[in-house]
Design an enzyme around this catalytic site. Structure first.
Site, PDB file in Angstrom:
ATOM      1  NE  ARG A 154      -3.222  -2.957   0.439  1.00 36.12           N
ATOM      2  CZ  ARG A 154      -3.880  -3.602  -0.511  1.00 36.12           C
ATOM      3  NH1 ARG A 154      -3.892  -3.155  -1.755  1.00 36.12           N
ATOM      4  NH2 ARG A 154      -4.530  -4.716  -0.245  1.00 36.12           N
ATOM      5  CD  GLU A 197      -6.239  -8.375   6.093  1.00 29.42           C
ATOM      6  OE1 GLU A 197      -5.067  -7.984   6.116  1.00 29.42           O
ATOM      7  OE2 GLU A 197      -7.164  -7.725   5.596  1.00 29.42           O
ATOM      8  NE  ARG A 201      -2.006  -3.529  12.424  1.00 32.47           N
ATOM      9  CZ  ARG A 201      -2.604  -3.906  11.302  1.00 32.47           C
ATOM     10  NH1 ARG A 201      -2.716  -5.180  11.001  1.00 32.47           N
ATOM     11  NH2 ARG A 201      -3.134  -3.011  10.479  1.00 32.47           N
ATOM     12  CG  ASP A 248      -8.789  -2.155   5.711  1.00 30.13           C
ATOM     13  OD1 ASP A 248      -7.946  -1.615   6.445  1.00 30.13           O
ATOM     14  OD2 ASP A 248      -8.486  -2.817   4.697  1.00 30.13           O
ATOM     15  CD  GLU A 284      -3.016   0.032  12.209  1.00 26.94           C
ATOM     16  OE1 GLU A 284      -2.671  -0.738  13.143  1.00 26.94           O
ATOM     17  OE2 GLU A 284      -3.231  -0.370  11.050  1.00 26.94           O
ATOM     18  CD  GLU A 333      -5.365  -0.497   1.760  1.00 24.35           C
ATOM     19  OE1 GLU A 333      -4.885  -0.250   2.882  1.00 24.35           O
ATOM     20  OE2 GLU A 333      -5.828  -1.609   1.447  1.00 24.35           O
TER      21      GLU A 333
END
Lengths: 730, 730
Positions: free
Chosen positions: A200, A323, A356, A397, A419, A425
């Site tokens: 990204r 992910e 995270r 996201d 964050e 992105e």
């Protein structure tokens, strides 16, 4: 430069015989000095102008003579008692600044005694390990400008604050700059891979040259550190959260140490993302189970090994069971088990573990919106005090607009860091101008109502609500090897804004935009206001043509081209249709009680804002409701019309941005002017592309014509799809 | 600068009252002018020095006053009759050069009339489309320096030749620079991907910013064009041979056109690599069979579409049926069928088709060495005249040393272009200094004996042997977005050397090294000779520690770390053991009659050089023979000892390189000095790594100790493997 001017004045007065020719020649030199170096900096071969490398630290000569005279009074020495390397950086930065701002070479002395007319550092004794220690005060005292702080970092931040002040040519009289950071860990996250690519990233390749380290230390690392320190950023995670186990090898630890040696001089701690399965893949163990004693021992040894090379190592950032990344759940353990094991390894040290909360399971029947909350809230109170849980601003996201993550406020016993994503992105890569401070602020100012009204996300994050002592704001970096660091010249403002807000989230978007523009682009007030106007509207304009009314687009792929029709993906929640849920009835994701009921994760007062489609503010409408195409909205238009209106006016507004930029032209460096003007052209073309994609695609459900006054797309849906498919090819 | 000096002289003579202080101040300005801009160029924030961006076009002020006076005589005007944009580039380059070399602003006039004291362009009428047209002559005539050529390109090359002459501060007296290119198509091949990465690139990301084009034209494109034109390069293939079909879309064609518009001004034609299956994947046809009429029509239309946007489009480069890429063989057709179909599409235009001969089938019993010959020689005479077959210098894949490809000379009816690799895929990436001119020259000077003695590869490639009119030399570029273009500062010399040799393959490696060093690094003769010495030995040193005695290493992976033990790969010929064939008996690939008999592809005179292990020159020994560990070699040592000796002395010689570089230190820019010094340190560490890997691994077969006088590796083989495995992780 000014000295030359004065020389010229004196010369003509005193030596009137000096021929006009010679004077003219001196003037030529003078002009060369003024113009030559800048054009040289940009491109020593042919082109002219500012290449953007210097960011907001340009230190261009002070032009207001009265102001300059004031500054010069304090430019006879820099009193730096103490030899700490951060103090040395502060001194050397002031020297560089004074050299360029005033043309004065200012000596550094370690024992200024009772001299006046200088800048004096004053380290206040009795420090503790607290964010407050990093605060600074800069004021006049005893004929000096005194920069005081409890820490070397604070002195450095004070020096930068003074230089910012002087760059804006503000008066010294009654000088009193004082500020304390509101958050303790202010850091960038680099999603940089070992091969030099950046996940990204849209500004070239990684700044970190792993194949050259540790022997070769790129001089640019230092400029990176300076730029961050000038904003108060005190941490950097060098590698992608989709982490490589390489970084846990001695080979790479010494590479990281060489970078850390540069960062340390600017008060920046170095952190690493870790690969949870490293004990197996690198260590050769049979498991990476966090409760396995061998695994625990392996991590302890690793951490010890790291501290041998990097005594001030910052800690680990972990993306686990997210992910496809490995994590403690692979062994039936929880996130807390994983994080606490690592925290244990950091016990003898200052370092921390940042874990995270970006997790979601691939269940087509579930709402991804709810996943992080469901996994993490039950773990509240179970994390080691050295752990900070890092939560993305929104539940999905980094969309152009998201409601705040429902995690904020709901883990009172666990420090929650925030964050943000600085890199664009979902915001048009390096060719769309989107000033992000309003995105950051919108989230920070959202009220969670956790302890009643006024329980903003900012108050959660800065620890004031739940008395966290370890507080964190992280930004996913938009930096790269491009000469101007960020690709789009205006994207520098996003780095700047993130840094300034991580220090003080109460600064306004406007204030930051004005400051950045003045430091970076132009001191001309009219031009500046024109640019600030553009910046402040840019995010809403982007949302209008890209994802209006609460649409989102976290679909699979490179996140470049419009693909609202995407209905196949490696996971159900990696398709477009999963999110927008367009059908013959209407559009949007029902997250109320009659739908996924994600809203229940918020406090009642928040639910009230969003649970009634008639009262939900339009920017959030489709985030929470499946709305009929013919539903009349508060604007007086039905949904379909409102959608089209925003998509069309959003694209139109890019023309307005072009005009705003052109208004500033005469006050801008030509290279930067042209660069941005060309990118705005791309943005305009692509805005129309996005608009057409949405309009034509949604029209297949809405079965309604483009509202009057707007020209229907010239392309067919098939043609738009074809143009998108080009970007899906190798 | 000199004018200021003179001013100072005059000033003190004429106005002795001017205070010393003022003079001192002027001197300070003078020093600032000399030092300031350079440090500014590098890094406007903190560091100092030359950042390498200017390459060999630095145009630093002429210091020899007598020479300068001579030059100035011809610096009163530039006579540019004609408005062609290439002529304009020549004028503007001369203006830039004169400004920097002489501090003189030289005006351009289109009608110089009978004036003298200038540089005059003379376009000789009656041109044809021939490489000879690109030649130039630069000589004194009528009080002017006359640059004459049959073409605008030639004028531009002449201007650059003159500037090169002046940068070296050579006399104008008897000036007569005249040169004709020996090869018609002199081009770079960029293996750049659409996402900005570069396959086998080690200098940052791609120069081509596809997401910004066509609206934004990076100013750097022009500097790229200038650098190439200064060497005589007249073509560039923008995208990877593992090509994306995107480039055949209108969307991308207009992007390419924007780049081509910049290239055109410098006489550079733009080419594209094409994806053979594009008719299917992009065009939506059911086949890409080259004999299918619809496919043929599709390509014709494509080519027409391209010429609409790029009237001087250069042509296509094709990698087909190679390493998994699609091609005509997918439909039972030949390479000639595929190439000729594309050539047909170019019939109405100037463009050509360049078809790569880099093919090999995955047969463990076959010798990959023989594959290209076997596939292509039978096709000789079957290619359309618009096709050039592009052959890598060696039969395998750009190894540190390879015998020349047996294709050269064996396709007399087909123009064979040569493909060199400038980027250091197998030569240590951006951290090993390997001057490549000796690699290029070694191949070009190899005698194929096709028409008897003297039938060198160069004579095949330049068309003199078989009267090809379309001749081609291509180099796989080592450029990237790094500020200094090539990562390693000394790698600039490889770009330079390729360009110069593509123009004139008779230049010697030494001559080119000296020229480049003088233009780029230092005019100090002692320092220059020290660096030239380093450069000239660098390739042999690399071969010694990396692949001595004819070893090779085209194994799978990133091509960074030593992996001689690699025995598993996606294909048999993507392993290390396939090539070195180490066993208890000995080492090397038997390619004689008793082995794969690849040697038979060469003429008998060549076979004689290499078919007898006792007579084969040692550099080629293991390319052709499986040699026993105890076999006594011409050096008096047995194979095992000789191997160890070379591996050890090769690594040692890197220390010598470090010394050579340090000898030049005082004459070098500090930033460049440090950069190279640090990279040499890496090279030294990695040379030992390679040495240890080979020694420890081969020892498991040779079962012999490290010869006396050499210290055995401190690591075990397992430890070395572990250190290598780090680089195989994500």
């Amino acid at each position: 430069m000014i000295r030359l001017n004065r020389y010229l004045r004196n010369a003509t007065n005193q030596y009137d015989k000096i021929s006009i020719m010679n004077i003219r020649f001196l003037l030529l030199i003078f002009i060369y000095i003024l113009i030559g170096p800048a054009s040289f900096a940009t491109d020593p071969l042919t082109s002219e102008g500012d290449d953007g490398y210097r960011l907001w630290l340009k230190y261009e000569p002070v032009t207001e003579l009265s102001v300059k005279a004031e500054y010069i009074k304090y430019a006879t020495f820099i009193g730096q008692s103490g030899k700490g390397e951060i103090l040395q950086s502060a001194s050397s930065e002031l020297q560089t600044g004074f050299q360029k701002l005033l043309g004065k070479n200012v000596p550094v002395t370690e024992s200024p005694g009772k001299r006046s007319g200088g800048i004096v550092f004053k380290l206040i004794p009795g420090t503790a390990n607290d964010r407050q220690d990093e605060g600074y005060q800069v004021q006049l005292s005893g004929g000096n400008i005194v920069v005081s702080s409890k820490s070397e970092n604070g002195i450095l931040y004070g020096a930068f604050a003074l230089l910012r002040h002087m760059q804006m040519q503000l008066p010294v009289k009654n000088l009193n700059l004082a500020s304390n950071p509101k958050v303790r860990y202010r850091m960038l996250n680099h999603w940089d891979n070992t091969d030099g690519t950046i996940e990204r990233g849209y500004a070239g390749s990684s700044l970190w040259k792993w194949y050259e380290l540790p022997e070769r230390v790129d001089p640019r690392y230092q400029d990176y550190a300076r730029a961050n320190a000038s904003l108060g950023i005190n941490g950097t995670v060098l590698n992608n959260v989709n982490a490589s186990a390489r970084f846990m090898s001695q080979e790479y630890i010494v590479k990281v140490a060489a970078v850390a040696n540069v960062m340390r001089k600017y008060g920046i701690k170095t952190y690493l993302s870790v690969y949870f399965a490293a004990p197996k893949t690198l260590g050769g163990l049979t498991t990476s189970d966090p409760l396995d004693p061998q695994v625990r021992a392996w991590w302890k040894e690793k951490v010890t090994q790291i501290y041998k090379e990097i005594p001030d190592f910052g800690g680990f950032l972990v993306k686990a069971n997210s992910e496809g990344e490995p994590g403690p759940q692979d062994y039936g353990r929880t996130h807390a088990d994983g994080a606490n094991m690592l925290a244990e390894a950091f016990k003898p040290y200052d370092g921390i573990v940042i874990w995270r909360a970006f997790v979601y399971k691939a269940d087509p029947k579930e709402d991804r919106f709810k996943a992080a909350y469901e996994e993490f809230v039950p773990l509240d109170g179970k994390f080691d005090p050295k752990v900070i849980v890092q939560v993305k601003n929104g539940p999905i996201d980094f969309q152009p607009r998201e409601p705040f993550s429902p995690l904020f406020g709901n883990m009172p016993k666990t420090p929650l860091g925030i964050e943000f994503q600085i890199t664009q992105e979902y915001l048009g890569f390096a060719s769309h101008a989107v000033y992000e401070a309003p995105i950051f602020k919108e989230c920070l100012e959202s009220d969670t109502y956790v302890n009643g009204k006024g329980s903003t996300v900012a108050n959660v994050v800065d620890g004031s609500l739940h008395s966290y002592s370890r507080t964190l704001m992280a930004g996913v970096a938009n930096t790269g090897s491009d000469r101007n660091w960020t690709g789009h010249p205006l994207a520098q403002a996003n780095w700047y804004a993130f840094g300034r807000l991580s220090w003080d989230h109460q600064l306004s978007s406007e204030q930051i935009a004005r400051e950045w523009t003045e430091l970076t682009l132009t001191r001309n007030q009219k031009a500046r206001e024109s640019i600030v106007g553009l910046m402040l509207r840019s995010r809403e304009i982007y949302v209008d043509y890209n994802t209006p009314l609460g649409l989102s687009r976290p679909w699979m792929g490179v996140h470049f081209a419009p693909e609202p029709w995407q209905n196949k993906g490696a996971r159900p929640d990696w398709t477009a249709v999963y999110y927008h849920r367009a059908d013959s009835v209407g559009l949007g994701f029902n997250r109320t009680e009659s739908g996924s009921n994600a809203l229940v994760q918020y406090r009642p007062q928040v639910q009230q804002q969003w649970n009634n489609p008639d009262k939900t503010p339009l920017p959030y409408l489709l985030w929470f409701h499946h709305v009929g195409w013919d539903k009349k909205l508060s604007t007086g238009r039905i949904l379909w019309e409102e959608l089209c209106t925003r998509l069309y006016t959003g694209a139109d507004s890019v023309s307005w941005m072009q005009q705003q930029w052109d208004l500033a032209k005469s006050s801008l460096d030509p290279q930067i002017y042209t660069d941005v003007a060309q990118r705005l052209k791309i943005q305009h073309r692509e805005a129309i592309w996005w608009r057409n994609a949405w309009v034509l695609y949604l029209q297949t459900f809405a079965k309604q014509p483009v509202p009057k006054g707007f020209e229907p797309p010239k392309q067919t849906l098939e043609e738009v799809k074809k143009s998108v498919n080009i970007y899906l090819m190798r």
